[in-house]
Write a protein that holds these residues in place. Structure first.
Motif, PDB file in Angstrom:
ATOM      1  N   ARG A 148       0.994  -1.188  -0.113  1.00  0.00           N
ATOM      2  CA  ARG A 148      -0.153   0.293   0.422  1.00  0.00           C
ATOM      3  C   ARG A 148       0.629   1.461  -0.212  1.00  0.00           C
ATOM      4  O   ARG A 148       1.745   1.408   0.665  1.00  0.00           O
ATOM      5  N   PRO A 149       0.583   1.789  -0.502  1.00  0.00           N
ATOM      6  CA  PRO A 149       2.197   3.190  -0.893  1.00  0.00           C
ATOM      7  C   PRO A 149       1.629   4.329   0.352  1.00  0.00           C
ATOM      8  O   PRO A 149       0.533   4.317   0.899  1.00  0.00           O
ATOM      9  N   SER A 150       2.390   4.914   0.329  1.00  0.00           N
ATOM     10  CA  SER A 150       2.687   5.585   2.036  1.00  0.00           C
ATOM     11  C   SER A 150       1.322   6.772   1.570  1.00  0.00           C
ATOM     12  O   SER A 150       1.533   7.424   2.913  1.00  0.00           O
ATOM     13  N   VAL A 152      -1.502   6.836   0.595  1.00  0.00           N
ATOM     14  CA  VAL A 152      -2.840   5.939  -0.250  1.00  0.00           C
ATOM     15  C   VAL A 152      -3.170   5.669   1.122  1.00  0.00           C
ATOM     16  O   VAL A 152      -3.079   4.670   1.713  1.00  0.00           O
ATOM     17  N   LEU A 153      -4.628   6.199   1.658  1.00  0.00           N
ATOM     18  CA  LEU A 153      -5.372   5.290   2.926  1.00  0.00           C
ATOM     19  C   LEU A 153      -6.638   4.571   2.687  1.00  0.00           C
ATOM     20  O   LEU A 153      -7.163   3.798   2.658  1.00  0.00           O
ATOM     21  N   LEU A 154      -7.267   5.064   1.091  1.00  0.00           N
ATOM     22  CA  LEU A 154      -8.092   4.509   0.736  1.00  0.00           C
ATOM     23  C   LEU A 154      -8.008   3.863  -0.510  1.00  0.00           C
ATOM     24  O   LEU A 154      -8.373   3.508  -1.470  1.00  0.00           O
ATOM     25  N   LEU A 155      -7.079   2.407  -0.005  1.00  0.00           N
ATOM     26  CA  LEU A 155      -7.367   1.281  -0.512  1.00  0.00           C
ATOM     27  C   LEU A 155      -8.140   0.309  -1.108  1.00  0.00           C
ATOM     28  O   LEU A 155      -8.693  -0.248   0.099  1.00  0.00           O
ATOM     29  N   ASP A 156      -8.548   0.325  -2.202  1.00  0.00           N
ATOM     30  CA  ASP A 156     -10.360  -0.509  -2.849  1.00  0.00           C
ATOM     31  C   ASP A 156      -9.808  -1.962  -3.594  1.00  0.00           C
ATOM     32  O   ASP A 156      -8.602  -1.400  -4.076  1.00  0.00           O
ATOM     33  N   ASN A 188      -8.169  -9.023  -9.732  1.00  0.00           N
ATOM     34  CA  ASN A 188      -8.171  -7.769  -8.776  1.00  0.00           C
ATOM     35  C   ASN A 188      -8.025  -6.443  -9.076  1.00  0.00           C
ATOM     36  O   ASN A 188      -7.178  -5.915  -8.882  1.00  0.00           O
ATOM     37  N   ASP A 189      -8.409  -5.211  -9.213  1.00  0.00           N
ATOM     38  CA  ASP A 189      -8.172  -4.272  -9.631  1.00  0.00           C
ATOM     39  C   ASP A 189      -8.702  -2.765  -8.572  1.00  0.00           C
ATOM     40  O   ASP A 189      -9.385  -2.409  -8.193  1.00  0.00           O
ATOM     41  N   LEU A 190      -7.434  -3.301  -7.532  1.00  0.00           N
ATOM     42  CA  LEU A 190      -6.590  -2.327  -6.962  1.00  0.00           C
ATOM     43  C   LEU A 190      -6.800  -1.112  -7.389  1.00  0.00           C
ATOM     44  O   LEU A 190      -6.027  -0.656  -8.463  1.00  0.00           O
ATOM     45  N   SER A 191      -7.383   0.050  -6.264  1.00  0.00           N
ATOM     46  CA  SER A 191      -7.725   1.298  -6.314  1.00  0.00           C
ATOM     47  C   SER A 191      -7.083   2.226  -5.404  1.00  0.00           C
ATOM     48  O   SER A 191      -8.034   1.857  -4.069  1.00  0.00           O
ATOM     49  N   ALA A 192      -7.061   2.933  -5.770  1.00  0.00           N
ATOM     50  CA  ALA A 192      -6.000   4.016  -4.812  1.00  0.00           C
ATOM     51  C   ALA A 192      -7.859   5.433  -5.279  1.00  0.00           C
ATOM     52  O   ALA A 192      -7.536   6.105  -5.673  1.00  0.00           O
ATOM     53  N   ARG A 193      -8.536   5.107  -4.224  1.00  0.00           N
ATOM     54  CA  ARG A 193      -9.558   5.852  -4.013  1.00  0.00           C
ATOM     55  C   ARG A 193      -9.006   7.403  -3.734  1.00  0.00           C
ATOM     56  O   ARG A 193      -9.837   8.047  -4.139  1.00  0.00           O
ATOM     57  N   ASP A 292     -13.255   1.359   7.804  1.00  0.00           N
ATOM     58  CA  ASP A 292     -12.563   0.247   8.346  1.00  0.00           C
ATOM     59  C   ASP A 292     -12.737  -0.713   7.294  1.00  0.00           C
ATOM     60  O   ASP A 292     -12.348  -2.320   7.024  1.00  0.00           O
ATOM     61  N   TRP A 293     -13.397  -0.700   5.085  1.00  0.00           N
ATOM     62  CA  TRP A 293     -14.143  -1.469   4.625  1.00  0.00           C
ATOM     63  C   TRP A 293     -12.177  -1.366   3.905  1.00  0.00           C
ATOM     64  O   TRP A 293     -12.095  -2.219   3.097  1.00  0.00           O
ATOM     65  N   TYR A 294     -11.629  -0.254   4.063  1.00  0.00           N
ATOM     66  CA  TYR A 294     -10.585  -0.283   2.962  1.00  0.00           C
ATOM     67  C   TYR A 294      -9.397  -0.725   3.523  1.00  0.00           C
ATOM     68  O   TYR A 294      -9.043  -1.932   4.730  1.00  0.00           O
ATOM     69  N   LEU A 295      -8.345  -1.726   2.344  1.00  0.00           N
ATOM     70  CA  LEU A 295      -7.417  -2.177   2.401  1.00  0.00           C
ATOM     71  C   LEU A 295      -6.198  -1.726   3.468  1.00  0.00           C
ATOM     72  O   LEU A 295      -6.264  -1.052   3.082  1.00  0.00           O
ATOM     73  N   LYS A 296      -5.931  -2.894   4.372  1.00  0.00           N
ATOM     74  CA  LYS A 296      -4.830  -2.516   5.124  1.00  0.00           C
ATOM     75  C   LYS A 296      -3.609  -3.411   5.133  1.00  0.00           C
ATOM     76  O   LYS A 296      -4.063  -4.490   4.525  1.00  0.00           O
ATOM     77  N   PRO A 297      -2.570  -3.339   5.623  1.00  0.00           N
ATOM     78  CA  PRO A 297      -1.189  -3.525   5.577  1.00  0.00           C
ATOM     79  C   PRO A 297      -1.461  -5.148   5.927  1.00  0.00           C
ATOM     80  O   PRO A 297      -2.095  -5.045   6.836  1.00  0.00           O
ATOM     81  N   GLY A 298      -1.785  -6.328   6.187  1.00  0.00           N
ATOM     82  CA  GLY A 298      -1.782  -7.507   6.763  1.00  0.00           C
ATOM     83  C   GLY A 298      -3.218  -8.035   6.338  1.00  0.00           C
ATOM     84  O   GLY A 298      -3.314  -9.245   6.666  1.00  0.00           O
ATOM     85  N   ASP A 299      -3.463  -7.003   5.460  1.00  0.00           N
ATOM     86  CA  ASP A 299      -5.803  -8.376   4.242  1.00  0.00           C
ATOM     87  C   ASP A 299      -4.631  -9.159   3.617  1.00  0.00           C
ATOM     88  O   ASP A 299      -4.225  -8.934   2.825  1.00  0.00           O
ATOM     89  N   ILE A 300      -5.452 -10.165   3.579  1.00  0.00           N
ATOM     90  CA  ILE A 300      -5.630 -10.489   2.431  1.00  0.00           C
ATOM     91  C   ILE A 300      -7.100 -11.123   2.186  1.00  0.00           C
ATOM     92  O   ILE A 300      -7.787 -11.587   2.179  1.00  0.00           O
TER      93      ILE A 300
END
Length: 316
Positions: A148-150, A152-156, A188-193, A292-300
């Motif tokens: 997750r880029p530094s 980017v917090l809204l990683l979808d 999986n189209d990961l997106s920085a919202r 709480d739904w956005y992706l965070k480090p450690g998520d699978i």
């Protein structure tokens, strides 16, 4: 036929050696039949393809040769021809190249987008497909770790199905678009919202979809002859085991053949990729609070399409 592209541990010297594997069930478990090893054991002229691209480009001739080899293998199964999917090093199903990605192409996702931003409703397309380019360098294989880029917090997440093209087709072709489809894989189209929203306010979309690793793809290609009705394909996505998205392709606004026909204006060639867009359930439109739904480090993240496979990605 379900197809994998991978390499073996210990072969990563002087460049990577691509393996072409066909998924077989052995005692209820998926195993990968290495076509090269099986063909060498049979002997005689080597008519079977040794790479995914040669299989696709060879069309009927290559597929027939592969089926012939599989028939020979069926009565002579040797464990030395098989690789365990849990122990291989995955590659993207085709060599990475830029992908045409559909935008807001599932009906219920389009509606959740409008509800999330009512002012944008009049701007959403309805008469022809639209989308953006996913750069080839963003595509990564099954089991990848994506940073997750530094900033980017809204990683979808966005589960999608990808069409793998099997024939050359352009705007002047008389070819049936369905006949130009080689198969289907999972995306999986990961997106920085936060970046995507800023860009879309400028009537563009690029960076928010193309950070390194933002294109997990795979693990398998299911050939089109195994899919009687593409609209019946079911796709879903889980984060840490929690179901976030679930739909079938009856909710597509523009179907697979329509997208191939429209984007053929680019001039499509074997191995080209077109994604469907994603169904409803993305973090961006979760109410009342999406954080709480956005992706965070450690998520699978597991993105799946029934009958094709499950694409797993770890966020770091």
């Amino acid at each position: 036929m379900k197809i994998a592209r991978y390499e073996l541990s210990g072969e990563q010297t002087n460049g990577k050696q691509e393996r072409l594997g066909i998924v077989l069930l052995q005692d209820g478990h998926e195993m990968l039949l290495d076509l090269d090893r099986a063909a060498a054991a049979r002997g005689g002229p080597l008519t079977t393809p040794s790479t995914v691209i040669s299989l696709i480009e060879g069309q009927t001739r290559s597929m027939d040769a592969t089926r012939e080899l599989l028939q020979w293998v069926s009565g002579r199964m040797d464990p030395h021809w098989l690789d365990d999917p849990a122990k291989v090093c995955w590659l993207t199903p085709v060599p990475p190249k830029s992908m045409i990605s559909a935008g807001r192409n599932f009906g219920r996702h389009k509606m959740e987008s409008i509800k999330g931003n009512p002012a944008s409703g009049s701007k959403l397309h309805s008469d022809f497909p639209t989308g953006f380019i996913k750069l080839g360098r963003t595509l990564v294989p099954h089991k990848s770790h994506v940073k997750r880029p530094s900033d980017v917090l809204l990683l979808d997440y966005e589960v999608e199905i990808v069409v793998v093209m099997g024939k050359t087709i352009d705007a002047d072709s008389n070819a049936d678009p369905a006949s130009a489809i080689f198969g289907y894989t999972v995306f999986n189209d990961l997106s920085a919202r936060e970046w995507q929203i800023k860009e879309m306010n400028n009537n563009m979309l690029m960076l928010g979809k193309n950070f390194p690793g933002f294109g997990p793809l795979g693990p398998y290609i299911l050939t089109a002859d195994e899919v009687d009705d593409p609209k019946s394909l079911v796709l879903w996505l889980k984060v840490n085991g929690e179901l976030r998205q679930h739909s079938d392709c009856r909710d597509l606004i523009f179907g697979f053949e329509e997208m191939v026909a429209f984007w053929s204006r680019f001039g499509l060639v074997p191995g080209d990729l077109i994604s469907t867009g994603t169904p409803e359930g993305v973090a961006l439109h979760h109410k009342p609070d999406p954080m709480d739904w956005y992706l965070k480090p450690g998520d699978i993240v597991q993105a799946g399409v029934d009958g094709i496979g499950v694409l797993e990605t770890t966020i770091v």
